[in-house]
Motif scaffolding. Structure first.
Motif, short mmCIF file in Angstrom:
data_model
loop_
_atom_site.label_atom_id
_atom_site.label_comp_id
_atom_site.label_asym_id
_atom_site.label_seq_id
_atom_site.Cartn_x
_atom_site.Cartn_y
_atom_site.Cartn_z
N PRO A 1 -22.72 8.35 1.51
CA PRO A 1 -22.03 9.62 1.23
C PRO A 1 -22.06 10.55 2.44
CG PRO A 1 -23.48 9.03 -0.58
CD PRO A 1 -23.77 8.06 0.55
N GLY A 2 -21.09 11.43 2.49
CA GLY A 2 -21.04 12.38 3.60
C GLY A 2 -20.34 11.80 4.81
N SER A 3 -19.53 10.79 4.60
CA SER A 3 -18.75 10.17 5.67
C SER A 3 -19.61 9.52 6.75
CB SER A 3 -17.80 11.19 6.31
OG SER A 3 -16.94 11.73 5.35
N THR A 4 -20.81 9.12 6.41
CA THR A 4 -21.68 8.44 7.36
C THR A 4 -21.41 6.94 7.29
OG1 THR A 4 -23.37 10.12 7.07
CG2 THR A 4 -24.07 8.05 8.05
N THR A 5 -20.98 6.37 8.39
CA THR A 5 -20.79 4.93 8.45
C THR A 5 -21.56 4.39 9.65
OG1 THR A 5 -18.80 5.08 9.83
CG2 THR A 5 -18.48 5.03 7.44
N SER A 6 -21.91 3.14 9.59
CA SER A 6 -22.60 2.52 10.71
C SER A 6 -22.14 1.08 10.86
CB SER A 6 -24.12 2.60 10.54
OG SER A 6 -24.52 2.12 9.29
N THR A 7 -22.21 0.61 12.09
CA THR A 7 -21.86 -0.77 12.40
C THR A 7 -23.02 -1.68 12.00
OG1 THR A 7 -22.85 -0.69 14.60
CG2 THR A 7 -20.52 -0.01 14.41
N LYS A 8 -22.81 -2.97 12.12
CA LYS A 8 -23.86 -3.94 11.81
C LYS A 8 -25.11 -3.65 12.63
CE LYS A 8 -24.87 -8.92 12.00
NZ LYS A 8 -24.29 -10.25 12.23
N GLY B 1 -39.46 -8.48 4.19
CA GLY B 1 -39.06 -7.59 5.27
C GLY B 1 -38.31 -8.32 6.37
N ASP B 2 -37.73 -9.46 6.04
CA ASP B 2 -37.04 -10.30 7.02
C ASP B 2 -35.63 -9.78 7.30
OD1 ASP B 2 -36.04 -12.24 8.66
OD2 ASP B 2 -36.40 -13.90 7.27
N VAL B 3 -35.51 -8.94 8.31
CA VAL B 3 -34.22 -8.35 8.67
C VAL B 3 -33.31 -9.40 9.30
CG1 VAL B 3 -33.09 -6.55 10.03
CG2 VAL B 3 -35.26 -6.07 8.92
N ASP B 4 -33.88 -10.39 9.98
CA ASP B 4 -33.06 -11.41 10.64
C ASP B 4 -32.29 -12.26 9.62
OD1 ASP B 4 -33.81 -10.58 13.17
OD2 ASP B 4 -35.57 -11.87 13.19
N LEU C 1 -28.61 -2.37 10.96
CA LEU C 1 -29.81 -3.22 11.06
C LEU C 1 -30.94 -2.51 11.79
CD1 LEU C 1 -28.16 -6.68 11.71
CD2 LEU C 1 -29.36 -5.95 9.63
N ALA C 2 -30.60 -1.73 12.82
CA ALA C 2 -31.62 -0.95 13.53
C ALA C 2 -32.26 0.07 12.59
CB ALA C 2 -31.01 -0.26 14.75
N ALA C 3 -31.45 0.70 11.75
CA ALA C 3 -31.98 1.68 10.78
C ALA C 3 -32.87 0.98 9.75
CB ALA C 3 -30.84 2.42 10.09
N VAL C 4 -32.46 -0.21 9.30
CA VAL C 4 -33.27 -0.97 8.34
C VAL C 4 -34.61 -1.35 8.99
CG1 VAL C 4 -33.43 -3.15 7.05
CG2 VAL C 4 -31.30 -1.83 7.02
N ARG C 5 -34.57 -1.82 10.22
CA ARG C 5 -35.82 -2.19 10.93
C ARG C 5 -36.74 -0.97 11.07
NH1 ARG C 5 -32.33 -5.75 13.77
NH2 ARG C 5 -33.02 -7.90 13.48
N LEU D 1 -31.33 -11.18 6.69
CA LEU D 1 -30.30 -10.26 6.24
C LEU D 1 -29.15 -10.24 7.26
CD1 LEU D 1 -29.18 -7.99 4.41
CD2 LEU D 1 -30.58 -6.40 5.74
N ALA D 2 -29.48 -10.16 8.54
CA ALA D 2 -28.46 -10.10 9.60
C ALA D 2 -27.55 -11.32 9.57
CB ALA D 2 -29.14 -9.98 10.96
N GLN D 3 -28.10 -12.48 9.26
CA GLN D 3 -27.31 -13.71 9.21
C GLN D 3 -26.31 -13.70 8.06
OE1 GLN D 3 -29.98 -17.04 9.10
NE2 GLN D 3 -31.10 -16.33 10.91
N SER D 4 -26.53 -12.84 7.07
CA SER D 4 -25.64 -12.75 5.90
C SER D 4 -24.50 -11.75 6.12
CB SER D 4 -26.44 -12.32 4.67
OG SER D 4 -27.44 -13.26 4.39
N LEU D 5 -24.53 -11.05 7.26
CA LEU D 5 -23.53 -10.01 7.53
C LEU D 5 -22.49 -10.49 8.53
CD1 LEU D 5 -25.93 -6.97 8.07
CD2 LEU D 5 -24.88 -7.72 5.93
N ARG D 6 -21.25 -10.11 8.29
CA ARG D 6 -20.20 -10.39 9.28
C ARG D 6 -20.47 -9.58 10.54
NH1 ARG D 6 -14.86 -12.09 7.97
NH2 ARG D 6 -14.20 -10.53 9.49
N ASP D 7 -19.96 -10.03 11.66
CA ASP D 7 -20.14 -9.29 12.91
C ASP D 7 -19.49 -7.91 12.85
OD1 ASP D 7 -21.61 -11.32 14.05
OD2 ASP D 7 -19.89 -12.23 15.07
#
Length: 129
Positions: free
Chosen positions: A38-45, A20-23, A49-53, A25-31
């Motif tokens: 689906p459904g045109s839903t996009t989110s920023t990093k 459950g280590d989100v941090d 990450l907030a949704a994953v937490r 995961l965060a280090q593996s993502l570009r800024d």
């Protein structure tokens, strides 16, 4: 390059799935990471990450089986099956990750409840009258 890209994705997901280590995961993502659903839903990093937490508590105890990890150029595809704790519903998930400069730049996710597979296989058939 495809082997290294697979390793990047596998390391990022292993930390999340196993601990459950989100941090990590965060280090593996570009800024400028973008997550698509689906459904045109996009989110920023930050949004993703907030949704994953937020999902960690309701999804605690979820079992994940990764069946395929395939790479082609800068894209890595992961097919997994997941079960919620306490015999919850089974879902099939396909994640597509795009790697850029050693970090995950984009992600796409498709989730299908396994119980609905049969109904989803006939979406193109004319309605019965």
């Amino acid at each position: 390059m495809t082997t290294e890209n697979k390793n990047i994705v596998q390391r990022a997901l292993a930390g999340l799935i196993e601990t459950g280590d989100v941090d990590t995961l965060a280090q593996s993502l570009r800024d400028d990471f973008v997550h698509h659903r689906p459904g045109s839903t996009t989110s920023t990093k930050g949004e993703w990450l907030a949704a994953v937490r937020a999902a960690l508590v309701p999804l605690a105890g979820m079992r994940v089986e990764i069946h395929q990890v395939l790479a082609d150029g800068d894209h890595v595809v992961v097919y997994s099956r997941r079960w919620l704790a306490d015999t919850g519903p089974e879902i099939a998930v396909v994640d597509i990750w795009r790697i850029d400069d050693g970090l995950i730049a984009e992600g796409w996710e498709i989730i299908e409840p396994v119980a609905q597979v049969a109904a989803n296989l006939v979406w193109w058939e004319p309605a019965q009258r």
